[in-house]
Write an enzyme that holds these catalytic residues in place. Sequence first.
Site, short mmCIF file in Angstrom:
data_model
loop_
_atom_site.label_atom_id
_atom_site.label_comp_id
_atom_site.label_asym_id
_atom_site.label_seq_id
_atom_site.Cartn_x
_atom_site.Cartn_y
_atom_site.Cartn_z
N SER A 11 0.82 -1.22 0.00
CA SER A 11 0.00 0.00 0.00
C SER A 11 0.85 1.26 0.00
O SER A 11 1.72 1.42 0.85
CB SER A 11 -0.89 0.03 1.24
N HIS A 26 -3.52 0.67 -4.74
CA HIS A 26 -3.02 -0.53 -5.42
C HIS A 26 -3.40 -0.45 -6.90
O HIS A 26 -4.57 -0.59 -7.25
CB HIS A 26 -3.61 -1.80 -4.78
N HIS A 65 -5.74 -8.77 -1.22
CA HIS A 65 -5.81 -9.07 0.22
C HIS A 65 -6.97 -10.01 0.52
O HIS A 65 -8.00 -9.98 -0.14
CB HIS A 65 -6.02 -7.77 1.01
N TYR A 70 -8.96 -9.71 2.95
CA TYR A 70 -10.15 -8.98 3.39
C TYR A 70 -11.02 -8.51 2.22
O TYR A 70 -12.16 -8.09 2.42
CB TYR A 70 -9.78 -7.78 4.29
N GLU A 71 -10.49 -8.58 1.00
CA GLU A 71 -11.32 -8.21 -0.15
C GLU A 71 -12.35 -9.30 -0.46
O GLU A 71 -13.22 -9.11 -1.32
CB GLU A 71 -10.43 -7.93 -1.36
N ALA A 103 2.94 -2.08 3.85
CA ALA A 103 2.78 -1.01 4.83
C ALA A 103 2.35 -1.69 6.12
O ALA A 103 1.53 -2.60 6.09
CB ALA A 103 1.72 -0.04 4.37
N MET A 125 -1.80 -6.54 7.03
CA MET A 125 -2.91 -7.36 6.53
C MET A 125 -2.54 -8.15 5.28
O MET A 125 -3.40 -8.47 4.46
CB MET A 125 -4.12 -6.45 6.23
N SER A 126 -1.25 -8.46 5.14
CA SER A 126 -0.85 -9.14 3.90
C SER A 126 0.39 -10.00 4.17
O SER A 126 0.65 -10.41 5.29
CB SER A 126 -0.53 -8.11 2.82
N ASN A 151 2.47 3.89 10.38
CA ASN A 151 1.82 4.52 11.54
C ASN A 151 2.25 3.80 12.80
O ASN A 151 2.67 2.65 12.76
CB ASN A 151 0.29 4.43 11.39
N HIS A 154 -6.46 4.80 6.52
CA HIS A 154 -5.82 4.34 5.28
C HIS A 154 -5.06 5.50 4.61
O HIS A 154 -4.02 5.31 4.01
CB HIS A 154 -6.87 3.76 4.34
N1 HPA Z 1 -2.55 -2.28 11.29
C1 HPA Z 1 -2.74 -3.21 10.35
N2 HPA Z 1 -2.34 -3.06 9.09
C2 HPA Z 1 -1.71 -1.92 8.78
C3 HPA Z 1 -1.47 -0.92 9.73
C4 HPA Z 1 -1.91 -1.10 11.06
O1 HPA Z 1 -1.74 -0.26 11.95
N3 HPA Z 1 -0.82 0.08 9.08
C5 HPA Z 1 -0.65 -0.33 7.80
N4 HPA Z 1 -1.20 -1.53 7.61
#
Ligand code: HPA
Length: 281
Positions: free
Chosen positions: A35, A66, A88, A90-91, A118, A219-220, A243, A255
Amino acid sequence: MTNQPFMTLEQMDAAADFVRAHSRHRPRIALILGSGLGGLADSVQNADVISYHDIPHWPQSTVEGHAGRLVVGELENHTVLVMQGRIHFYEGYSMSQVTFPIRVMQRLGIQILVVTNAAGAINPAYAPGDLMLITDNLNLIGMMGFNPLIGPNLDELGLRFPDMSQAYDRALMELARQAARERGILLHEGVYVGLSGPSFESPADLRFLRAAGSDAVGMSTVPEVIVARHGGMRVLGISGISNKANLDGNTTTSHEEVLEAGRVMVPKIEGILRGMLQHLP
Ligand code: HPA
């Protein structure tokens, strides 16, 4: 039914044949851009660009940040295949669909896979914009029953029970460290934990993940790495810290924040990749 459908060898080969027919290049190294990190694909020379929409059986990425295309070309005297945007869990795709691109890479003869993502920092020493070399992963999503190798084992592709003791290749990690040192780029080292998302973690989730030994959360990546190892590829992983994870519940995560941090991290990841490729025989 999120474990199904299971993708077949015929589907993998149809996709691999399509990629071969639409590129002059025969890559041995693949790179997945996470991402906000898609800008790295712009550095590829003599690129053949293939939209995910056109590749048979290829799942489509639906997430902002993406791009959804393969960029095949040259980088630092190596031929590379770049996935600009990933798919992903989650999609709503099955684990087999999420990792279908890795199988296509395997059928194309890819030997080295570099995964980027990310991630949120769980380790308090990490700041947004930092990079983390993934030394190991915590497969929490797999422990919950979503391992990408669940289903019929295709013996042509790998073993029923593959070893994961060295999922991330030690020699490649050493090259990444060397490249980071040479370029003065701070590179943390830690454990990435893979969750399904798409909701970000609660403070209690994060305290649990920290206690379990994770440094960054995303998440990947983990399903892709498992399939790549099953298929005999050497893997390197780099997380871009977008973050600080919100362990105290006093800040929020979005996001947009993740995509914004990506812009800062692209030049640093590019530096490490270029350095690595220069040192790679
Ligand atoms: N949590 C989960 N997935 C992420 C995060 C997060 O804080 N930042 C970027 N992808």
